[in-house]
Scaffold this motif. Structure first.
Motif, PDB file in Angstrom:
ATOM      1  N   VAL A 144       6.619  10.265  10.072  1.00  6.41           N
ATOM      2  CA  VAL A 144       7.607   9.085   9.494  1.00  6.41           C
ATOM      3  C   VAL A 144       9.003   9.807   8.834  1.00  6.41           C
ATOM      4  CG1 VAL A 144       7.661   8.075   6.923  1.00  6.41           C
ATOM      5  CG2 VAL A 144       5.612   9.012   7.672  1.00  6.41           C
ATOM      6  N   VAL A 145      10.498   9.191   9.145  1.00 11.33           N
ATOM      7  CA  VAL A 145      11.854   9.565   8.850  1.00 11.33           C
ATOM      8  C   VAL A 145      12.141   9.379   7.778  1.00 11.33           C
ATOM      9  CG1 VAL A 145      13.885   9.493  10.110  1.00 11.33           C
ATOM     10  CG2 VAL A 145      11.714  10.035  11.299  1.00 11.33           C
ATOM     11  N   PRO A 146      12.303   9.362   7.171  1.00  9.14           N
ATOM     12  CA  PRO A 146      13.239   9.016   5.695  1.00  9.14           C
ATOM     13  C   PRO A 146      15.156   8.949   5.650  1.00  9.14           C
ATOM     14  CG  PRO A 146      12.720  11.687   4.465  1.00  9.14           C
ATOM     15  CD  PRO A 146      11.953  10.834   6.490  1.00  9.14           C
ATOM     16  N   ARG A 147      15.168   7.846   5.186  1.00  9.98           N
ATOM     17  CA  ARG A 147      17.258   8.001   5.947  1.00  9.98           C
ATOM     18  C   ARG A 147      17.470   7.233   4.049  1.00  9.98           C
ATOM     19  NH1 ARG A 147      18.601   9.052  10.492  1.00  9.98           N
ATOM     20  NH2 ARG A 147      16.932   8.638  12.343  1.00  9.98           N
ATOM     21  N   ILE A 148      19.018   7.453   4.037  1.00 11.35           N
ATOM     22  CA  ILE A 148      19.196   6.858   3.014  1.00 11.35           C
ATOM     23  C   ILE A 148      20.440   6.092   3.421  1.00 11.35           C
ATOM     24  CG2 ILE A 148      18.406   8.329   0.803  1.00 11.35           C
ATOM     25  CD1 ILE A 148      21.421   9.904   1.218  1.00 11.35           C
ATOM     26  N   ILE A 149      20.601   4.537   2.547  1.00  9.15           N
ATOM     27  CA  ILE A 149      22.228   4.195   3.127  1.00  9.15           C
ATOM     28  C   ILE A 149      22.830   4.108   1.485  1.00  9.15           C
ATOM     29  CG2 ILE A 149      22.693   2.342   3.463  1.00  9.15           C
ATOM     30  CD1 ILE A 149      20.048   1.338   5.220  1.00  9.15           C
ATOM     31  N   ARG A 150      24.192   4.766   2.255  1.00  7.22           N
ATOM     32  CA  ARG A 150      24.706   4.640   0.875  1.00  7.22           C
ATOM     33  C   ARG A 150      25.038   4.005   0.532  1.00  7.22           C
ATOM     34  NH1 ARG A 150      24.876   9.274  -2.050  1.00  7.22           N
ATOM     35  NH2 ARG A 150      24.559  11.319  -0.977  1.00  7.22           N
ATOM     36  N   ARG A 151      25.095   3.276  -1.000  1.00  9.07           N
ATOM     37  CA  ARG A 151      26.036   1.475  -1.410  1.00  9.07           C
ATOM     38  C   ARG A 151      26.957   2.365  -2.549  1.00  9.07           C
ATOM     39  NH1 ARG A 151      24.096  -1.179   1.807  1.00  9.07           N
ATOM     40  NH2 ARG A 151      21.852  -2.150   2.292  1.00  9.07           N
ATOM     41  N   SER A 152      27.801   1.300  -3.531  1.00 15.33           N
ATOM     42  CA  SER A 152      28.407   1.426  -4.496  1.00 15.33           C
ATOM     43  C   SER A 152      28.059   1.971  -5.358  1.00 15.33           C
ATOM     44  CB  SER A 152      28.895   0.086  -4.526  1.00 15.33           C
ATOM     45  OG  SER A 152      28.209  -0.892  -5.004  1.00 15.33           O
ATOM     46  N   ASP A 153      28.829   2.060  -6.779  1.00 14.67           N
ATOM     47  CA  ASP A 153      27.982   3.217  -8.422  1.00 14.67           C
ATOM     48  C   ASP A 153      27.327   3.994  -7.825  1.00 14.67           C
ATOM     49  OD1 ASP A 153      30.249   1.133  -9.149  1.00 14.67           O
ATOM     50  OD2 ASP A 153      28.207   0.096  -9.047  1.00 14.67           O
ATOM     51  N   ASN A 154      27.221   5.202  -6.531  1.00 11.17           N
ATOM     52  CA  ASN A 154      26.182   6.402  -5.825  1.00 11.17           C
ATOM     53  C   ASN A 154      24.801   5.747  -6.246  1.00 11.17           C
ATOM     54  OD1 ASN A 154      26.138   8.815  -6.171  1.00 11.17           O
ATOM     55  ND2 ASN A 154      25.740   9.235  -7.818  1.00 11.17           N
ATOM     56  N   ARG A 155      24.040   4.322  -5.349  1.00 17.07           N
ATOM     57  CA  ARG A 155      23.535   3.970  -4.880  1.00 17.07           C
ATOM     58  C   ARG A 155      23.109   4.650  -3.785  1.00 17.07           C
ATOM     59  NH1 ARG A 155      23.165  -1.427  -6.041  1.00 17.07           N
ATOM     60  NH2 ARG A 155      25.426  -1.596  -5.543  1.00 17.07           N
ATOM     61  N   VAL A 156      22.089   4.351  -3.603  1.00 19.65           N
ATOM     62  CA  VAL A 156      21.255   4.129  -2.696  1.00 19.65           C
ATOM     63  C   VAL A 156      20.671   3.624  -2.088  1.00 19.65           C
ATOM     64  CG1 VAL A 156      22.443   6.978  -1.607  1.00 19.65           C
ATOM     65  CG2 VAL A 156      19.602   6.073  -2.750  1.00 19.65           C
ATOM     66  N   THR A 214       0.252  -1.260  -0.018  1.00 25.96           N
ATOM     67  CA  THR A 214       0.420   0.040   0.325  1.00 25.96           C
ATOM     68  C   THR A 214       0.691   1.125  -0.353  1.00 25.96           C
ATOM     69  OG1 THR A 214      -1.701  -1.232   1.282  1.00 25.96           O
ATOM     70  CG2 THR A 214      -1.704   1.446   1.497  1.00 25.96           C
ATOM     71  N   LEU A 215       2.243   1.514   0.829  1.00 29.73           N
ATOM     72  CA  LEU A 215       3.193   2.435   1.386  1.00 29.73           C
ATOM     73  C   LEU A 215       3.827   2.514  -0.729  1.00 29.73           C
ATOM     74  CD1 LEU A 215       3.986   2.047   4.762  1.00 29.73           C
ATOM     75  CD2 LEU A 215       2.312   3.344   3.783  1.00 29.73           C
ATOM     76  N   GLU A 216       4.319   1.475  -1.253  1.00 28.95           N
ATOM     77  CA  GLU A 216       5.207   1.365  -2.421  1.00 28.95           C
ATOM     78  C   GLU A 216       4.156   1.928  -3.692  1.00 28.95           C
ATOM     79  OE1 GLU A 216       6.138  -1.983  -2.877  1.00 28.95           O
ATOM     80  OE2 GLU A 216       8.043  -2.228  -1.503  1.00 28.95           O
ATOM     81  N   ARG A 218       8.281  14.856   0.137  1.00 33.45           N
ATOM     82  CA  ARG A 218       7.115  15.198  -0.134  1.00 33.45           C
ATOM     83  C   ARG A 218       6.713  12.860   0.284  1.00 33.45           C
ATOM     84  NH1 ARG A 218       8.578  17.866  -4.667  1.00 33.45           N
ATOM     85  NH2 ARG A 218       8.764  15.749  -5.638  1.00 33.45           N
ATOM     86  N   ASP A 219       6.950  12.262  -0.086  1.00 35.28           N
ATOM     87  CA  ASP A 219       7.188  11.002  -0.029  1.00 35.28           C
ATOM     88  C   ASP A 219       6.393  10.356   1.656  1.00 35.28           C
ATOM     89  OD1 ASP A 219       6.938   9.839  -2.740  1.00 35.28           O
ATOM     90  OD2 ASP A 219       9.209   9.536  -2.087  1.00 35.28           O
ATOM     91  N   ALA A 220       7.083  10.888   2.702  1.00 36.34           N
ATOM     92  CA  ALA A 220       7.252  10.935   3.792  1.00 36.34           C
ATOM     93  C   ALA A 220       6.193  11.369   4.569  1.00 36.34           C
ATOM     94  CB  ALA A 220       8.577  11.321   4.990  1.00 36.34           C
ATOM     95  N   ALA A 221       5.267  13.008   3.771  1.00 32.98           N
ATOM     96  CA  ALA A 221       4.966  13.575   4.452  1.00 32.98           C
ATOM     97  C   ALA A 221       3.183  12.616   3.399  1.00 32.98           C
ATOM     98  CB  ALA A 221       4.250  14.660   3.316  1.00 32.98           C
ATOM     99  N   THR A 222       3.058  12.241   2.187  1.00 28.56           N
ATOM    100  CA  THR A 222       2.304  10.696   1.931  1.00 28.56           C
ATOM    101  C   THR A 222       1.787  10.150   2.930  1.00 28.56           C
ATOM    102  OG1 THR A 222       2.265  11.954  -0.691  1.00 28.56           O
ATOM    103  CG2 THR A 222       1.336   9.962  -0.208  1.00 28.56           C
ATOM    104  N   ILE A 223       2.970   9.425   3.560  1.00 34.33           N
ATOM    105  CA  ILE A 223       2.647   8.400   4.262  1.00 34.33           C
ATOM    106  C   ILE A 223       2.474   8.699   5.682  1.00 34.33           C
ATOM    107  CG2 ILE A 223       4.574   6.664   6.070  1.00 34.33           C
ATOM    108  CD1 ILE A 223       6.191   6.440   3.281  1.00 34.33           C
ATOM    109  N   ALA A 224       2.161  10.072   5.990  1.00 31.90           N
ATOM    110  CA  ALA A 224       1.890  10.379   7.120  1.00 31.90           C
ATOM    111  C   ALA A 224       0.423  10.274   6.791  1.00 31.90           C
ATOM    112  CB  ALA A 224       2.423  11.487   7.218  1.00 31.90           C
TER     113      ALA A 224
END
Length: 787
Positions: free
Chosen positions: A172-184, A133-135, A153-159
């Motif tokens: 709702v707290v959006p966070r990012i996790i850094r990955r290789s090749d400039n991906r998160v 549902t959230l996706e 905006r997505d965090a506001a939508t979920i809230a």
């Protein structure tokens, strides 16, 4: 829920949905400041000419695309302001975390850091709402560019999704996790919080109707002691807006044309764990219909014929729905008479002195607009024809806006769609319109488990499997398995609401039923097949034609059970079948009548058996109910009359299961079959039923003055009834009492309790007049629960 944490580290700073990545925004401001700091101090006073543009740092975005986005032409002189505009255009493109413009002589160096792409999206902490549902609600997607603004905006939508469930404290707290090749990896950390209840709903400005009466019509409910099971007492902002419209409709239907909702204030309690909802209203005076006239502005159309189809009369309390129904009647008459594009305009004259509204229905010629086509979208399961048959208009017909509105209501009333929008737009020419129907389907199948208890049938469970839109055809298929201590029933049912595309409802029931009689020395076994067709005779009346085949048998309970002479002779008849045709006429004005507070139900049916089978008889029954609300709609008064007559036509004798045997649901104060003829031979006391019965019931339901959240109301009732006549009964050897009978009188008090599990009714009664052989029952409890 997914964990989503890998070997990476957090590069973003989590915030609540109300602060939304403030650190990311601060980083952008800092980059901006650094960029301008890199420009010469006198940049605003300089002009620039660049023969070469050098782009550094881009990985996914082509250099030519970046230069084109900037809008800087080689060899052309530009101002510092134009250079700043180029910088802003790159930043606004949404694909760069930072942008830096560095003039070096005739070369402009553009340094960019691209936003990373999203590797995957995870949700943590969500229990009430599924990941799927959230996706579907957010804009961020895997393998697309990550931007802090979109995550915000997505965090506001979920809230907001949680807010619609009454969880306004969700964060709702959006966070990012850094990955290789400039991906998160994008992770939304969700704290669902508790639901915030409506502690109290109150009104200001209401004089005619009490707070108690108005609260009953609202979708929003104040918290009760069953708040664990009732979710309508949670605060949902959209529901408040819906309730405002419900209040307007309620008052308008009762003639308060000046009613308005001044405000709806929601405030926290002192403990800040619940809300108070206060609605400030202005009721205004109640208006009634005054003069009702009809005029025609169309040559050849006579007004008196249209005046005659009106049902409303002067003195009736004004209601917009009655006006709308009158317009519909006139337009249908015009269609029948071949008058195309007939429009009925209600012209209202207000008389404040006597509080009446004069209505002049003007028959006018509408614009010559036709329906070009009806487009339907969004239905993946439901067939187009199920939606199209809700329209009385087809392609090529004259366009009637009122008919389209009514069709939209019929589509919503199907119950197949979570949302249904019907709109019109101009067609291929100005004289044509296209009707667009956009629906959003919802599940229409249900599996229900239920429990019930009554003094007559004991404890029981019920399992129901129902599909209201079988194979997308709008048909209903149901399987019911119910069992009680003394009654079992297994029924397969099917309904086609519009047989052959017409307004004909076709029903068929196939089942078996077994009953362990608590009032006699026999059990019953039945198997039945019952198709029927129902069609509308008028706005408030229907006629049902039906057939019923039934095989039934009276069975001795045990080998040692002793029966009276009458029952013993009927058990000896063994299994018998009946083949009967029947019809039932029903008139019901309790919902669609002129008065929203009063109405009547009249129903009469007759069944004739003898078209094959063993039994031959006529069985007639009739019911009449009149009810009204008084004292500002706080008290409900109801009177009802049930009568029946059974005439045996065949050879031999009738059986108890063919005759009338009534119970507490029909006549309160007595056990099942507690009144009527009885056989007391052989030392038993068997109820054998009668050929005739009549029961009149009078009751009043009223508030008890207790807190509404208890859901308790009181009632008083007075019943009088009788069951009699045993002609065509094999009474040889029997000791019959009550054959002629007498009318019994019962008074009582009811306690009605509305719970989250279903309505409970406690009846306490006392027989004022009865026979010595009657079986009195001073207390009766009925429970119906679904969970």
């Amino acid at each position: 829920m997914h964990n989503g944490r890998g070997a990476g580290t957090y590069c973003g700073v989590g915030v609540s949905s109300r602060h939304m990545l403030l650190n990311s925004v601060s980083a952008i401001f800092l980059a901006t400041a650094m960029t301008f700091a890199a420009l010469p101090q006198d940049a605003q006073a300089q002009d620039y000419r660049f023969n070469t543009v050098q782009v550094d740092g881009n990985q996914r975005i082509e250099t030519s695309t970046i230069i084109s986005r900037m809008g800087i032409e080689r060899g052309k002189t530009i101002s510092a302001g134009a250079l700043n505009d180029a910088y802003q255009r790159l930043l606004d493109s949404g694909v760069f975390e930072t942008v830096e413009l560095i003039p070096r002589g005739n070369t402009l160096v553009v340094k960019v850091v691209e936003h990373p792409t999203i590797n995957r999206i995870n949700f943590e902490g969500n229990r009430r709402v599924k990941d799927e549902t959230l996706e579907g609600a957010i804009g961020s997607q895997s393998r697309r560019v990550f931007t802090p603004e979109q995550a915000e905006r997505d965090a506001a939508t979920i809230a907001e999704i949680y807010s619609t469930q009454g969880r306004v404290a969700a964060t709702v707290v959006p966070r990012i996790i850094r990955r290789s090749d400039n991906r998160v990896d994008l992770v939304f950390e969700i704290s669902e919080g508790d639901t915030i209840e409506i502690e109290r709903v109150s009104f200001v400005g209401n004089r005619v109707f009490s707070d108690r009466r108005l609260r009953r019509i609202l979708e929003t409910k104040q918290a009760g002691f069953l708040r664990t099971f009732i979710r309508s007492d949670t605060f949902i902002a959209d529901r408040i807006e819906f309730d405002k419209q419900v209040l307007r409709d309620f008052y308008l239907s009762r003639g308060h044309v000046d009613f308005r909702v001044n405000s709806a204030n929601v405030e926290f309690t002192r403990e800040r764990d619940a809300f108070f909802l206060v609605m400030d209203v202005t009721e205004g005076q109640q208006f009634s219909f005054g003069k009702i006239t009809t005029v025609s502005e169309i040559p050849g159309v006579e007004a008196p014929a249209y005046q005659d189809v009106l049902k409303i009369k002067p003195g009736v309390v004004y209601s917009p729905s009655l006006v709308e129904n009158s317009i519909a009647r006139m337009e249908r008459l015009g269609l029948k008479n071949g008058v195309d594009f007939l429009r009925v305009e209600p012209r209202i004259t207000r008389n404040d002195r006597d509080l009446t509204l004069d209505i002049e229905f003007a028959l006018v010629k509408g614009p010559r607009i036709f329906v070009e086509r009806i487009d339907i979208e969004g239905n993946t399961t439901t067939l187009d024809q199920v939606i199209r048959r809700q329209f009385r208009t087809v392609e090529g017909d004259p366009f009637n806006p009122r008919e389209i509105r009514e069709s939209a209501e019929r589509i919503r009333a199907l119950g197949f769609f979570g949302d249904a929008n019907v709109e019109t737009r101009e067609g291929s020419t100005p004289a044509q319109v296209i009707v667009d129907v956009d629906v959003e389907e919802k599940p229409t199948g249900s599996l229900s488990f239920g429990g019930s208890y009554s003094v007559s049938d004991g404890f029981g469970v019920a399992i129901g499997l129902t599909e209201d839109n079988w194979l997308g055809r709008g048909q209903r298929l149901g399987l019911t398995l119910s069992t009680a201590q003394d009654a079992e029933q297994y029924v397969l049912s099917f309904t086609e609401p519009q047989l052959l595309g017409r307004d004909l409802r076709f029903d068929i029931d196939l089942g078996v039923a077994n009953t362990n009689s608590s009032f006699a020395s026999y059990d019953t076994e039945r198997a039945f097949f019952a198709p029927g067709i129902t069609f509308r005779l008028g706005e408030l009346s229907t006629l049902q034609l039906r057939y019923r085949w039934e095989a039934s048998e009276m069975v001795q309970r045990t080998a040692t059970t002793v029966s009276g002479a009458v029952i013993a002779s009927e058990i000896a008849q063994g299994k018998k079948s009946s083949s009967a045709l029947g019809l039932t006429y029903t008139y019901d004005s309790r919902i669609g009548g002129l008065n929203p507070n009063a109405g009547v139900l009249f129903e009469v049916g007759v069944d004739a058996a003898g078209l094959g089978g063993d039994n031959e008889y006529f069985k007639t029954s009739a019911k009449a109910i009149a009810q009204t609300r008084v004292w500002h709609e706080e008290i409900t008064l109801r009177a009802s009359l049930d009568v029946g007559a059974f005439t045996w036509q065949g050879s031999g004798f009738s059986r108890a299961i063919d005759r009338f045997v009534i119970g507490p649901n029909t006549f309160r104060g007595f056990e099942p079959a507690g009144v009527g003829p009885r056989d007391q031979s052989n030392g038993v006391d068997d109820a054998i039923g009668g050929n005739y019965y009549a029961v009149a019931r009078f009751e009043a339901e009223f508030p008890l003055g207790l807190p509404e959240e208890l859901g308790l109301r009181g009632g008083l009732f007075y019943d009088v009834g009788n069951v009699w006549d045993v002609s065509d009964v094999n009474t040889a050897g029997g000791t019959i009492v009550g054959a002629d009978g007498s009318f019994r009188h019962v008074i009582g008090f009811s306690l009605l309790w509305t719970t989250a599990f279903g309505p409970l009714r406690f009846n306490f009664s006392k027989a004022l007049k009865k026979e010595t052989f009657d079986k009195e029952q001073s207390f009766d409890l009925t429970i119906q629960a679904r969970f």
